[in-house]
Design a protein around this motif. Structure first.
Motif, PDB file in Angstrom:
ATOM      1  N   GLU A  79       0.760  -1.255   0.045  1.00 19.20           N
ATOM      2  CA  GLU A  79      -0.174   0.041   0.009  1.00 19.20           C
ATOM      3  C   GLU A  79       0.870   1.233   0.082  1.00 19.20           C
ATOM      4  O   GLU A  79       0.455   2.333  -0.358  1.00 19.20           O
ATOM      5  CB  GLU A  79      -0.769  -0.031   1.176  1.00 19.20           C
ATOM      6  CG  GLU A  79      -1.868  -1.091   1.279  1.00 19.20           C
ATOM      7  CD  GLU A  79      -2.567  -1.208   2.818  1.00 19.20           C
ATOM      8  OE1 GLU A  79      -3.228  -2.116   2.711  1.00 19.20           O
ATOM      9  OE2 GLU A  79      -2.150  -0.335   3.640  1.00 19.20           O
ATOM     10  N   ARG A  80       2.135   1.208   0.343  1.00 14.38           N
ATOM     11  CA  ARG A  80       3.015   2.346   0.649  1.00 14.38           C
ATOM     12  C   ARG A  80       4.281   2.040  -0.010  1.00 14.38           C
ATOM     13  O   ARG A  80       4.584   1.126  -0.283  1.00 14.38           O
ATOM     14  CB  ARG A  80       3.282   2.613   2.126  1.00 14.38           C
ATOM     15  CG  ARG A  80       2.002   2.803   2.957  1.00 14.38           C
ATOM     16  CD  ARG A  80       2.533   2.989   4.284  1.00 14.38           C
ATOM     17  NE  ARG A  80       1.471   2.831   5.411  1.00 14.38           N
ATOM     18  CZ  ARG A  80       1.418   2.961   6.679  1.00 14.38           C
ATOM     19  NH1 ARG A  80       3.079   3.188   7.203  1.00 14.38           N
ATOM     20  NH2 ARG A  80       0.512   2.671   7.504  1.00 14.38           N
ATOM     21  N   ASP A  81       5.150   3.160  -0.397  1.00 13.51           N
ATOM     22  CA  ASP A  81       6.464   3.062  -0.811  1.00 13.51           C
ATOM     23  C   ASP A  81       7.412   3.119   0.280  1.00 13.51           C
ATOM     24  O   ASP A  81       8.559   2.792   0.076  1.00 13.51           O
ATOM     25  CB  ASP A  81       6.534   4.492  -1.683  1.00 13.51           C
ATOM     26  CG  ASP A  81       5.653   4.754  -2.639  1.00 13.51           C
ATOM     27  OD1 ASP A  81       5.154   3.539  -3.106  1.00 13.51           O
ATOM     28  OD2 ASP A  81       5.407   5.698  -3.361  1.00 13.51           O
ATOM     29  N   SER A  82       7.066   3.666   1.396  1.00 14.21           N
ATOM     30  CA  SER A  82       8.154   3.533   2.435  1.00 14.21           C
ATOM     31  C   SER A  82       7.464   3.283   3.978  1.00 14.21           C
ATOM     32  O   SER A  82       6.153   3.417   4.102  1.00 14.21           O
ATOM     33  CB  SER A  82       8.813   5.281   2.668  1.00 14.21           C
ATOM     34  OG  SER A  82       7.705   6.038   3.119  1.00 14.21           O
ATOM     35  N   LEU A  83       8.238   3.063   4.747  1.00 15.47           N
ATOM     36  CA  LEU A  83       7.733   2.363   6.295  1.00 15.47           C
ATOM     37  C   LEU A  83       8.922   2.628   7.163  1.00 15.47           C
ATOM     38  O   LEU A  83      10.127   2.475   6.874  1.00 15.47           O
ATOM     39  CB  LEU A  83       7.621   0.817   5.838  1.00 15.47           C
ATOM     40  CG  LEU A  83       6.453   0.035   6.787  1.00 15.47           C
ATOM     41  CD1 LEU A  83       5.090   0.815   6.692  1.00 15.47           C
ATOM     42  CD2 LEU A  83       6.586  -1.351   6.328  1.00 15.47           C
ATOM     43  N   SER A  84       8.472   3.024   8.165  1.00 16.96           N
ATOM     44  CA  SER A  84       9.448   2.735   9.688  1.00 16.96           C
ATOM     45  C   SER A  84       9.096   2.072  10.477  1.00 16.96           C
ATOM     46  O   SER A  84       7.902   1.702  10.815  1.00 16.96           O
ATOM     47  CB  SER A  84       9.091   4.424  10.136  1.00 16.96           C
ATOM     48  OG  SER A  84       9.409   5.369   9.298  1.00 16.96           O
TER      49      SER A  84
END
Ligand SMILES: NC(=O)c1ccc[n+]([C@@H]2O[C@H](COP(=O)([O-])OP(=O)(O)OC[C@H]3O[C@@H](n4cnc5c(N)ncnc54)[C@H](OP(=O)(O)O)[C@@H]3O)[C@@H](O)[C@H]2O)c1
Length: 287
Positions: free
Chosen positions: A170-175
């Motif tokens: 669902e996203r391009d980046s994650l923390s």
């Protein structure tokens, strides 16, 4: 040999179902929460009267760590009263109970792996109710194995691995936090160990069955949630911009232990189990 499994539609319950065909000598009775509600003493008695299990694996639990902070009564009912109910009926039917507990009974201030006899000090409602569940069993009878495990994942139900893969789609980046250290556990490895404990107990002489008690089990090694996520993405060829953050940047309702690696010397000694490294086991987990 009859083995009754509660919480059969949960992650561990499904992992047990997936390996049950490898053990033709065992008659498994898989009960989901609609068939057997562990908070209902009469319901448990009816099931035990019908199936007369030699062993009961309690895979049922309230496992929503953060939600437990706002609904402690529900967590208490399932994790404490439910565990106590099962222990009482196991005692009545001479059934050996295998109950699953958690690394979250510890506060995470240790610098080396937690041993079974280390003093628990849970930091949240979930860990507290799991600890109270352990105590309720211990106060009821002696014929139990309490297996504490950590960071359970699998292809089944909801878990960190599946959440990471979903978020990555669902996203391009994650923390992900990198200052909580523990060990992932493949639910299928945990399921295999539970069956191995049952078979070894069954094959031992009754007078040598003084092996009941608390045992730790997870895969081998240690990592942070960030390391775990990184490995999940590498194995599954997922391209994502992953960054490491401190826990202070990701506040959650429940405080989690900063360090919860479990020492597995006892289970290896008593049950001669060979434990896979967490990375190796993660590679074997196919969605
Ligand atoms: N997941 C982890 O990371 C982790 C870590 C350490 C220890 N553990 C422990 O490992 C065990 C298995 O966890 P899991 O990951 O398999 O949990 P899970 O996927 O959340 O499964 C728990 C199961 O318990 C059932 N259940 C809830 N209330 C019940 C009731 N009153 N009577 C009967 N069944 C009930 C649920 O059924 P419904 O969905 O129908 O309510 C669900 O199928 C638990 O004891 C947990 O505390 C888990």
């Amino acid at each position: 040999m009859v083995v009754l499994v509660t919480g059969a539609n949960g992650q561990l319950g499904q992992a047990l179902q997936s390996i049950s065909g490898n053990y033709p000598e065992i008659d498994f009775v898989f009960c989901d929460s609609t068939r057997l509600d562990i908070t209902d003493l009469n319901n448990i008695k009816q099931s035990f009267k019908q199936f007369k299990p030699d062993y009961c694996i309690n895979a049922a639990a309230y496992t929503a760590v953060d939600k437990a902070e706002s609904e402690p009564e529900k967590a208490q009912l399932i994790n404490v009263i439910g565990a106590k109910n099962l222990a009482e009926v196991c005692k009545e039917y001479d059934t050996i109970l295998l109950h699953i507990s958690t690394d979250f009974v510890f506060d995470g201030t240790n610098k080396t792996a937690y041993k079974e006899e280390d003093t628990p000090n849970p930091t949240g409602v979930y860990g507290l109710t799991k600890l109270q569940g352990e105590k309720a069993i211990q106060e009821t009878f002696d014929n139990y194995f309490i297996i504490r495990t950590s960071w359970v994942y699998s292809q089944f139900a909801n878990n960190f691995m599946k959440t990471m893969l979903r978020l990555a789609s669902e996203r391009d980046s994650l923390s992900v936090v990198n200052d909580q250290i523990g060990t992932p556990t493949n639910a299928v490895d945990l399921a295999e160990v539970l069956i191995s404990i049952i078979i070894k107990t069954q094959n031992s002489q009754p007078e040598t069955r003084n092996i009941f008690g608390i045992y730790n089990f997870s895969n081998e090694g240690r990592c942070s949630w960030y390391d775990f996520a990184k490995e999940i993405f590498e194995i599954n060829n997922v391209n994502i911009n992953l960054s490491a953050i401190p826990t202070t940047s990701f506040p959650t309702p429940a405080k989690r232990p900063a360090y919860s690696v479990l020492d597995k010397t006892k289970i290896k000694k008593f049950f001669q189990v060979e434990i896979k490294d967490w990375k190796e086991s993660l590679k074997a987990c196919k969605i």
